[in-house]
Write an enzyme that holds these catalytic residues in place. Structure first.
Site, PDB file in Angstrom:
ATOM      1  N   CYS A 302       4.394  13.154 -41.012  1.00 44.93           N
ATOM      2  CA  CYS A 302       5.386  12.515 -42.169  1.00 44.93           C
ATOM      3  C   CYS A 302       6.497  11.574 -41.610  1.00 44.93           C
ATOM      4  O   CYS A 302       6.618  10.557 -42.266  1.00 44.93           O
ATOM      5  CB  CYS A 302       5.992  13.699 -42.973  1.00 44.93           C
ATOM      6  N   ASP A 351      -4.430  14.821 -43.753  1.00 44.64           N
ATOM      7  CA  ASP A 351      -3.008  14.772 -44.145  1.00 44.64           C
ATOM      8  C   ASP A 351      -2.873  13.676 -44.989  1.00 44.64           C
ATOM      9  O   ASP A 351      -3.386  12.700 -44.972  1.00 44.64           O
ATOM     10  CB  ASP A 351      -2.322  14.272 -42.870  1.00 44.64           C
ATOM     11  N   HIS A 353       0.804  11.446 -47.426  1.00 45.18           N
ATOM     12  CA  HIS A 353       1.890  11.490 -47.916  1.00 45.18           C
ATOM     13  C   HIS A 353       2.074  10.567 -49.191  1.00 45.18           C
ATOM     14  O   HIS A 353       1.563   9.498 -48.982  1.00 45.18           O
ATOM     15  CB  HIS A 353       2.888  11.371 -46.985  1.00 45.18           C
TER      16      HIS A 353
END
Length: 614
Positions: A302, A351, A353
């Site tokens: 992140c 993953d 974001h």
RNA sequence: GCCGGUGUAGCUCAGUGGUAGAGCAGCUGUUUCGUAAACAGCAGGCCGAGGGUUCGAAUCCCCCCGCCGGCUCCA
């Protein structure tokens, strides 16, 4: 795939007990008149008392703490003058059986706290519990010469506790707090009848054969090595499976609007100070650096994605921006928590974001949930536990934003039609989260996917987008992973499938088995044809009998065995056996090729037959 | 990190103070076989690492490491 509410009483979850705040006053009812689940609860609870009775009898100086019923039995925590060995369990169990045979009546009463303090004056743990009870009276239960501070929920007599066996002893902190004394916890399994207990113990034994650490080695997928604890070595077959999963998720990214990015492995640790991770996880892997600089290996993506976002100016028209990344992460997990593939120090996630406007939040959440459904569905995952974790003690950002994020998340989970359990205080320090949990072969629950709505980190990194009004605004950031750690996913998935991967994931999709070595040339011809269709096919041309080649293929859980002898070579055909043990008979080579390609491309699974399997 | 257990051949395990073993896997040879184990031979070990006790340690003691089961933690 079924989404279900997690069981209220799980292994080691004495919290579930404590949440039953109301004292129970119905212990004098006959056991047969209460629902089955409640019967088991009472039997296990009373067995815990009998266990404590036995331990106090054998160790008069013992201090007893708490002992609730749990999913498959019960436990009780003790502070003892010496450490218990597994042999002690036999003696304790024998003493327990005496109490059961004596069939003592169990009596409960409600007594003033002052009286309780007097009764438990030599029992510091009980005194501490009494002090925390808010009501003026506390529950007090006794049978034979034993008595305990207790909320109730018992059988009427010790002879009614059912069939049990003490299974193991383990350390446990008093009140689950690592700053407080380590007690000795004795676990027992308990069921209504002997056959049910035996079935449970047998199932546990069999579950060991599904253990991914064992299957990983047997199937040549991966191994763990003391040279780098918690950091799996993926062997060719394991890497193939791993990469198939990555390719699969990657293939969905255009559909769901993600853009894949690659960010550095090493960062100046300032970035983790900005995100707040550095303060909370100071033990992350660090390396040297120039002068005042400190370099750290990234434990998550992140901060890097925020940095990437910040590298350009963004218009509201660009949002949502969805950055996906598969690169490797390293976390310096404490040694005692490592566990096969399910808790590692080196891993990668599917993953991503998502940066969006506050208005886009609900739609983005729905989009993530749709992807969750698609992926878990394609992979044929069984039961999923959904949890919503809310703000805890340590958090960044402001509480009003948290409230909005938590409310939005819960609304959307409900809209998705999922039962969920609230996990108060278990959010990440920067955001509330939805967690998707699955169980391993031994029933231990692991978080795979997660979605987090983060209104704090964009602030920390000073992220902006230019709105329609020409003014800068702060985007909302969502963190999400669906398989989660690919390592952990593989661990759980290996146990879920027992190593019988669907064709599209199987590292070896078929093995050609020549009956005698005069059939080797034809076997290789078959393999070349199938490989030409993009199938992963091997030939077992070893000097073994066909029966043994089949055995080896079965042990490897290879989806298809293609037997070739004189008849097949003559007819440009193969005899097909699948790993369920079914003989599908002879079919032309082109036909099996089509069949395998179809099965691969449709991502269907073979019926999970296991005739004669090990 | 904490408590307990445990570590012998690639794997599963035997060996409790006196010359390191078995099965499977591996290699070589023989066998050429129709749906879950052909036969024979060979090779394979700083008994987790280090230190100590002893004439002598896989075995007893200390310390470290890994693993297993829990606890705590889990960005």
């Amino acid at each position: 795939m079924a989404f279900r509410r997690p069981p209220r009483i799980g292994a080691g979850e004495e919290r579930a007990m404590n949440e039953q705040a109301e004292p129970r006053r119905d212990d004098d009812v006959a056991l047969e008149t209460v629902p089955r689940e409640e019967q088991l609860f009472r039997m296990r609870h009373s067995a815990a008392h009998v266990l404590a009775e036995a331990v106090l009898d054998l160790f008069p100086e013992a201090k007893y703490a708490i002992g609730p019923p749990i999913e498959h039995g019960f436990y009780y925590d003790f502070d003892l003058p010496r450490t218990l060995t597994p042999n002690d369990l036999e003696g304790i169990e024998a003493r327990m059986r005496e109490s059961v045979a004596a069939d003592h009546p169990i009596h409960g009463e409600w007594i003033p706290k002052a009286r309780a303090r007097e009764l438990f004056r030599d029992q510091p743990y009980k005194l501490e519990l009494i002090d925390e009870i808010e009501e003026p009276t506390v529950g007090h239960f006794q049978h034979g010469g034993f008595h305990d501070l207790c909320r109730g929920g018992h059988t009427q007599r010790t002879g009614q506790v059912g069939s049990f066996k003490l299974t193991h002893v383990a350390g446990a902190y008093w009140r689950g707090d690592e700053r407080r004394p380590m007690l000795q916890r004795i676990y027992g399994a308990l069921f209504r009848t002997e056959p049910e207990l035996a079935a449970y113990l047998k199932a546990r034994e069999q579950a060991e054969r599904r253990d991914h650490r064992r299957l990983g080695r047997e199937l040549g997928l991966f191994h763990l090595d003391p040279i780098s604890p918690g950091s799996p070595f993926f062997h060719p077959r394991g890497a193939l499976l791993y990469n198939e999963l990555v390719d699969y998720v990657r293939g969905l990214y255009p559909k769901y609007g993600y853009q894949e990015v690659i960010t550095p492995q090493l960062f100046n640790t300032d970035i983790f100070r900005t995100s707040g991770h550095y303060d909370l996880f100071p033990d992350m892997y660090k390396m040297g650096g120039e002068e005042d600089e400190e370099i750290g290996i990234k434990p998550m993506n992140c901060p890097g994605h925020c940095w990437l976002y910040r590298a350009a100016l963004h218009s509201y028209r660009d949002l949502p921006i969805r950055y996906a990344e598969f690169t490797r992460l390293h976390r310096n997990e404490r040694s005692g928590v490592l566990h096969g593939l399910t808790r590692v120090r080196s891993f990668s996630q599917d993953d991503a974001h998502i940066y969006c406007t506050p208005e886009q939040m609900p739609e983005e959440i729905e989009r993530v949930f749709a992807m969750v459904r698609e992926i878990y569905g394609d992979l044929g995952l069984g039961e999923v536990d959904v949890k919503v974790a809310t703000r805890g003690e340590h958090f960044i950002g402001n509480p009003e934003d948290w409230d909005v994020a938590e409310r939005t998340l819960q609304d959307e989970v409900r809209r998705a039609g999922w039962d969920y359990a609230l996990a108060p205080g278990e959010a990440a320090f920067y955001a509330p989260k939805v967690e998707f949990h699955f169980r391993d072969a031994l029933g231990r629950s692991w978080q795979l996917g997660t979605l987090q709505i983060d209104m704090a980190m964009p602030d920390r990194f000073g992220l902006e987008y230019i709105g329609a009004d020409g003014e800068p605004h702060r985007p909302v950031m969502m963190h999400r992973a669906i398989l989660g750690s690919l390592e952990r996913f593989l661990g759980v998935y290996v146990e879920h499938t027992e190593g019988r991967f669907p064709l599209w994931l199987a590292p070896v999709q078929a093995v050609v088995i020549p009956i005698a070595d005069r059939h080797n040339d034809y076997a290789w011809h078959v393999a070349r044809e199938l490989r030409g269709r993009g199938l992963r096919v091997e030939v077992d041309d070893s000097n073994e009998r066909m029966g043994n080649k089949i055995r080896r293929a079965q042990l490897q859980r290879l989806p298809y065995m293609l037997v070739v002898g004189d008849r097949e070579a003559e007819a440009e055909a193969v005899s097909v056996r699948d790993r369920s043990g079914d003989d599908l008979g002879a079919m032309p080579l082109f036909q099996i090729a089509d069949r395998l390609v179809d099965e691969r491309d449709s991502r269907t699974s073979q019926a999970p037959g296991s005739a004669g399997d090990v």
